[in-house]
Design an enzyme around this catalytic site. Structure first.
Site, mmCIF file in Angstrom:
data_model
loop_
_atom_site.group_PDB
_atom_site.id
_atom_site.type_symbol
_atom_site.label_atom_id
_atom_site.label_comp_id
_atom_site.label_asym_id
_atom_site.label_seq_id
_atom_site.Cartn_x
_atom_site.Cartn_y
_atom_site.Cartn_z
ATOM 1 N N HIS A 85 34.368 50.040 42.512
ATOM 2 C CA HIS A 85 33.354 49.742 43.532
ATOM 3 C C HIS A 85 33.186 48.251 43.829
ATOM 4 O O HIS A 85 32.570 47.904 44.846
ATOM 5 C CB HIS A 85 31.989 50.289 43.122
ATOM 6 C CG HIS A 85 31.948 51.775 42.962
ATOM 7 N ND1 HIS A 85 32.325 52.652 43.956
ATOM 8 C CD2 HIS A 85 31.586 52.561 41.895
ATOM 9 C CE1 HIS A 85 32.187 53.899 43.527
ATOM 10 N NE2 HIS A 85 31.743 53.876 42.272
ATOM 11 N N ALA A 86 33.673 47.373 42.960
ATOM 12 C CA ALA A 86 33.413 45.934 43.140
ATOM 13 C C ALA A 86 34.030 45.446 44.452
ATOM 14 O O ALA A 86 35.145 45.824 44.818
ATOM 15 C CB ALA A 86 33.962 45.140 41.964
#
Ligand code: V1D
Ligand code: CA
Length: 436
Positions: free
Chosen positions: A139-140
């Site tokens: 998700h980063a």
């Protein structure tokens, strides 16, 4: 089917010591459980085991913005007040999914270094499969933490693989959508992303079936939105045919497989009904193509099951059968009351009807078949101004074509390419900066 593939395993003894906080579901300690289970099954004897290097700020900045990396490297629980405006900007802190905990930056360095090391081992032709269960933090974003993820080790590993391979396939079987990886490569055909995920009132809310990529990348983002209760049979009935078509059409030089274990039955955050066998069937199928593969972890919040899953998948990658009886190890009590490896599905409804699964399968196969006519799929041109940010050793990138994987770059890598040998890649080529 190829013969036995060489497997390399990357694990740092400190990575499981970090702590997000008492009420936070992400428990890095699960990595220690998994590692000890792998050791107690004797699987370490069958693979090369490495202690990864901690990734440097420069390595992280191949994807992330410098100010974000600098923020992560400076922040700690004792200096939060000095950073309050940056914490909001970078989506970190007490009231977010991404707390600032002791050693946060060191944690990111360890899981990221392991993924980059795995990619380099594959690039050098020194292994066929590289495993980093501490990685897979999908998700980063370029300048933002998201969904328990701070640095996107997957994007960084893919950028490393792109130095040698013309096309890289990313597969994501975490129950959440692999949004950070998809976004990073949304506008390029050099990376195909394929995520299966729960969709509808579920984090992160992206991954609609119609999200297929943009610009050069149109058709190269593949999303399978699903409902709760997915069983082994329904998962396989979607995963296999879509994967078979992807491999036929895209012919990747390398694969990155994110094996988030929150798609398992009984997960604290997830709502699928997969057993270890259904989850690992995806790993087995990906492995059957014999393409160099980086295997990563991801989510997984019932930590005894995360350890079971990744130990079993390590055995699958090694083609080594292991007993259903958990061997004695430092964390033996976690496996009570049955002390068995395998999980049973729950007797509950699968909200994915046969018709809905067939509709997803048909639409994804059609999306992939429409790529067949696109000349860029197998014969793509690499732009002349390839310049990999901050990486002086990024020479010798592919200029496309079926025979141009594995070229000799003068740094120990092999080659059949015919380019000028001086090309470098710029990570921004893959990233639509207007989004950030
Ligand atoms: F339940 C919680 C308790 C404490 C802190 C966070 C949570 C929690 C559960 N689920 N947070 C979530 C998800 N966030 C939201 C937020 C509400 N909105 C404002 C956002 O629903 C985030 C789930 C992250 C999943 C991460 C992952 O499994 O995909 C992963 N993969 O690799 C590493 C992690
Ligand atoms: Ca997924």
């Amino acid at each position: 089917m190829p013969g036995k593939q060489r497997v390399s395993y990357f694990y740092h003894p400190e990575v499981g010591h970090f702590y997000y906080g008492p009420s936070h579901p992400m428990k890095p300690a699960r990595l220690k459980l998994a590692h000890h289970l792998i050791l107690s099954y004797g699987l370490y004897k069958e693979m090369e085991c490495y202690r990864p290097h901690p990734a440097s700020p420069g390595e992280m900045a191949a994807f992330h913005s410098e100010d974000y990396v600098q923020f992560l490297s400076r922040i700690n629980p004792d200096n939060l007040r000095q950073f309050s405006s940056q914490m909001q900007r970078f989506n970190a802190g007490e009231y977010t999914d991404c707390p600032v905990f002791d050693g946060i930056y060191e944690f990111t360095q360890l899981y990221t270094g392991a993924s980059i090391d795995g990619a380099i081992k594959l690039n050098n032709g020194e292994t066929d499969i590289a495993i980093n269960w501490s990685g897979g933090l999908h998700h980063a974003k370029k300048s933002e933490a998201s969904g328990f993820c701070y640095i996107n080790d997957i994007v960084l590993a893919i950028l490393e693989l792109l130095k040698v391979h013309a096309r890289v396939l990313y597969i994501d079987i975490d129950i959440h959508h692999g949004d950070g990886v998809e976004e990073a490569f949304y506008c390029t055909d050099r990376v195909m992303t394929f995520s299966l995920h729960k969709y509808g009132d579920f984090f992160p809310g992206t991954g609609h079936i119609k999200d297929i990529g943009a610009k050069e990348g149109t058709g190269f983002s593949v999303n399978g939105p699903l409902s709760s209760g997915m069983t082994d049979a329904s998962y396989e009935a979607l995963f296999r045919p879509v994967m078979a078509k992807i491999m036929e059409i895209y012919q990747p030089g390398a694969i990155v497989l994110q094996c988030g274990a929150d798609s398992l039955v009984g997960d604290r955050l997830g709502c699928f009904n997969l057993t270890l066998k259904g989850h690992a069937e995806c790993v087995k199928y990906v492995k059957s193509f014999g393409v160099p593969t980086l295997v990563l972890g991801g989510g997984g919040y019932t930590i005894r099951n995360v350890a079971r899953c990744w130990a079993y998948e390590t055995s699958v990658l090694l083609e080594k059968e292991i007993s259903n009886e958990i061997p004695y190890n430092d964390y033996f009590e976690y496996y009570a009351p049955d002390f068995e490896l395998h999980l049973q599905p729950e007797p509950r409804d699968n909200m994915n009807s046969d018709a809905s699964l067939q509709a997803v399968r048909t639409e994804l196969l059609q999306q992939l078949m429409s790529l067949q006519g696109a000349p860029s799929v197998q014969m793509q041109e690499v732009p002349p101004e390839f310049d990999l940010k901050k990486d002086k050793g990024a020479e010798g990138l592919n200029d496309g074509g079926q025979e141009d994987d594995h070229r000799d770059t003068g740094n120990g890598r092999t080659s059949k390419g015919k380019g000028d040998g001086e090309r470098k890649s710029h990570s921004a080529e893959f990233y639509d900066s207007s989004k950030n």
